[in-house]
Design a protein around this motif. Sequence first.
Motif, PDB file in Angstrom:
ATOM      1  N   SER A   1     -16.995   4.132  10.405  1.00  0.00           N
ATOM      2  CA  SER A   1     -15.708   4.534  10.979  1.00  0.00           C
ATOM      3  C   SER A   1     -15.911   5.358  12.240  1.00  0.00           C
ATOM      4  CB  SER A   1     -14.911   5.331   9.942  1.00  0.00           C
ATOM      5  OG  SER A   1     -13.661   5.730  10.464  1.00  0.00           O
TER       6      SER A   1
ATOM      7  N   GLU B   1     -19.874   5.438   0.426  1.00  0.00           N
ATOM      8  CA  GLU B   1     -18.732   5.998   1.143  1.00  0.00           C
ATOM      9  C   GLU B   1     -19.186   6.808   2.356  1.00  0.00           C
ATOM     10  OE1 GLU B   1     -16.706   8.131  -1.926  1.00  0.00           O
ATOM     11  OE2 GLU B   1     -15.391   6.445  -2.416  1.00  0.00           O
TER      12      GLU B   1
ATOM     13  N   GLU C   1      -6.722   5.016   8.016  1.00  0.00           N
ATOM     14  CA  GLU C   1      -7.882   4.705   8.858  1.00  0.00           C
ATOM     15  C   GLU C   1      -7.784   3.279   9.407  1.00  0.00           C
ATOM     16  OE1 GLU C   1     -12.503   5.340   8.018  1.00  0.00           O
ATOM     17  OE2 GLU C   1     -11.684   3.662   6.847  1.00  0.00           O
ATOM     18  N   TYR C   2      -7.450   2.341   8.552  1.00  0.00           N
ATOM     19  CA  TYR C   2      -7.295   0.933   8.940  1.00  0.00           C
ATOM     20  C   TYR C   2      -6.239   0.775  10.025  1.00  0.00           C
ATOM     21  CZ  TYR C   2      -5.614  -3.929   8.081  1.00  0.00           C
ATOM     22  OH  TYR C   2      -5.178  -5.230   8.195  1.00  0.00           O
TER      23      TYR C   2
ATOM     24  N   TYR D   1       0.821  -1.202   0.000  1.00  0.00           N
ATOM     25  CA  TYR D   1       0.000   0.000   0.000  1.00  0.00           C
ATOM     26  C   TYR D   1       0.860   1.259   0.000  1.00  0.00           C
ATOM     27  CZ  TYR D   1       1.246  -0.662   4.917  1.00  0.00           C
ATOM     28  OH  TYR D   1       1.941  -0.887   6.083  1.00  0.00           O
TER      29      TYR D   1
ATOM     30  N   ASP E   1      -2.366   6.772   1.713  1.00  0.00           N
ATOM     31  CA  ASP E   1      -3.714   6.350   1.332  1.00  0.00           C
ATOM     32  C   ASP E   1      -4.626   6.519   2.556  1.00  0.00           C
ATOM     33  OD1 ASP E   1      -6.055   4.724   0.996  1.00  0.00           O
ATOM     34  OD2 ASP E   1      -5.020   3.525  -0.500  1.00  0.00           O
TER      35      ASP E   1
ATOM     36  N   ASP F   1     -18.275   6.140   6.265  1.00  0.00           N
ATOM     37  CA  ASP F   1     -17.773   7.153   7.195  1.00  0.00           C
ATOM     38  C   ASP F   1     -18.469   7.018   8.549  1.00  0.00           C
ATOM     39  OD1 ASP F   1     -16.102   8.212   5.272  1.00  0.00           O
ATOM     40  OD2 ASP F   1     -17.461   9.852   4.732  1.00  0.00           O
TER      41      ASP F   1
ATOM     42  N   ASP G   1      -7.530   5.407   3.285  1.00  0.00           N
ATOM     43  CA  ASP G   1      -8.154   4.169   3.761  1.00  0.00           C
ATOM     44  C   ASP G   1      -7.163   3.337   4.567  1.00  0.00           C
ATOM     45  OD1 ASP G   1     -10.416   4.950   2.330  1.00  0.00           O
ATOM     46  OD2 ASP G   1      -9.832   3.808   0.555  1.00  0.00           O
TER      47      ASP G   1
ATOM     48  N   ALA H   1     -15.294   2.073  -3.612  1.00  0.00           N
ATOM     49  CA  ALA H   1     -14.668   3.372  -3.876  1.00  0.00           C
ATOM     50  C   ALA H   1     -15.347   4.043  -5.065  1.00  0.00           C
ATOM     51  CB  ALA H   1     -13.180   3.188  -4.159  1.00  0.00           C
TER      52      ALA H   1
ATOM     53  N   TYR I   1     -12.005  -1.701   5.815  1.00  0.00           N
ATOM     54  CA  TYR I   1     -11.016  -1.369   4.783  1.00  0.00           C
ATOM     55  C   TYR I   1     -11.402  -2.005   3.447  1.00  0.00           C
ATOM     56  CZ  TYR I   1      -6.826  -1.324   1.969  1.00  0.00           C
ATOM     57  OH  TYR I   1      -5.956  -1.152   0.926  1.00  0.00           O
TER      58      TYR I   1
ATOM     59  N   ARG J   1     -14.128  -0.107   1.880  1.00  0.00           N
ATOM     60  CA  ARG J   1     -13.647   1.161   1.332  1.00  0.00           C
ATOM     61  C   ARG J   1     -13.146   0.966  -0.103  1.00  0.00           C
ATOM     62  NH1 ARG J   1     -15.207   5.811   4.024  1.00  0.00           N
ATOM     63  NH2 ARG J   1     -14.472   5.871   6.189  1.00  0.00           N
ATOM     64  N   LYS J   2     -12.398  -0.095  -0.326  1.00  0.00           N
ATOM     65  CA  LYS J   2     -11.831  -0.332  -1.650  1.00  0.00           C
ATOM     66  C   LYS J   2     -12.884  -0.886  -2.616  1.00  0.00           C
ATOM     67  CE  LYS J   2      -7.847   1.195  -0.541  1.00  0.00           C
ATOM     68  NZ  LYS J   2      -7.554   2.590  -0.948  1.00  0.00           N
TER      69      LYS J   2
END
Length: 486
Positions: free
Chosen positions: A382, A375, A97-98, A88, A92, A379, A94, A369, A362, A365-366
């Motif tokens: 999260s 998204e 955050e992860y 990664y 990034d 949020d 995401d 996206a 995570y 998120r991907k």
Amino acid sequence: MSRCLISLASLLAVVIAPASVLAQAAEVVKTNPTKVFMHYMPWFETPDTLGGNNWGYHWKFNNRNPNLVDETGKRQIASHYYPLIGPYASRDADVIEYHLLLMKLSGVDGLLIDWYGQQGTNGDINNLLTSSNAVVDRVDNVGLDFGVVMEDRFSANLNQGKANVAYLRDHYFNQPNYIRLGAEQKPLLPVFGPITFQQESDWTQVLAQAGEPVDLLTLWYESADAGSNAAGEYAWIYEDAAQDNHLTHQRNFYRIRAPQQGVAGGVAYPGFDDYYVEGGVGNVVPFEIPHDGGQTLDALLSLATTYANNVDFVQLATFNDFGEGTMFEPTIETGFEYLKKVQQFTGVAYGEEELRLVHRLYLARKKYAGDAAIEGELDTVSDLLTNLQIGQAEAALEAVAPRGDFDGDGDVDLNDYGVWSASLGSQLALYGGGADGNQDGRVDAADYTVWRDSLALRNAALISVPEPATPALAALATGAALFSRR
């Protein structure tokens, strides 16, 4: 911690707390009062940040090529370990955050970012600063503190060292969540070395730019290089070549050296299994410390417990130095085991299930996206995790990103069954990708169960659930006997 399957009613009745409440990051309750800081590397680059097919040095060293991908989707990287989310870019959002949520739910109090400064001779210094700042900008959102471990090795002269400390003064020290310890609450400033500045007078000039007194910590047994400017020392990973004595060194620091310091930091690490020789860099470090299935980390955390009164904090080294094989970050090879040991050490009420929930976020998120509506819902997930509303976060995540949505279209239907059927028996480097509903790196009957149960929560009355083909499962069962996850 186990939970029963979420009912459809609970999915529809997720109570979303007011934004003002979610904005306040809840504090994790720990039974262990020891301050625990995670050493964090911000140096990873991918084609998303460098452009073209270019990868940063730390994923490739001198001879690896991450653009080469095997049949499972695994890239060729310079490490004996493969991150659970794949290689990664450090900035990034995401990924950040992860990482931060994993640390929070493990009872980590803050990050110590490996920091190269604003000025230096290394060619990637601007990228490193950008990535460091991307992490710093998010740390307070999840309720963690941060500090830096300053690298002085690339400072060409005193002016560059002074400029770097001035940057800390203007951008980091003035933030309320910068790490400060003790009654005087000075900003903590470990240095990795020092390497360039090894005279007391050098540090007197460099630290004059801080704008306030700081607690400068050198590596263990190096404080004389900073003279009276050094407030103490911190331990690091080391053993004498071929002597298997790293635990002796750590024990001696705790028992003898640490009590002599004004401020002292212990260290715990999973092992040291570098890739320098294999990566064409050379025999940079003349020792190896085996992970021993987690026993190395167990022994070090036990030392930290025994001598807790002799140090001011314990540094976990490291979250993500894949090139040296010291990472706490979940990998294909080690799973979540090292963070689970941290959870046990810090005494939090969370376990692997909560860590897997962060991993699911995570992946979502991907997968989604670019879908603004989803998204936005993610949020909220999260925010709920940050606020430690775990049950609500799990329900909200299942509602917006159901585990049985194998084709990534936001719902669970027969098309997802088709994806599972077509990929049955395959192995994946990206755990949780495709039809790997239970995030174990393979597509099998357990993932059919994930899809079936996910479907039943939504529209079981509308669709007849197909049963998996018996011959296919029989063949899969035979292959499973030969399959080893690690």
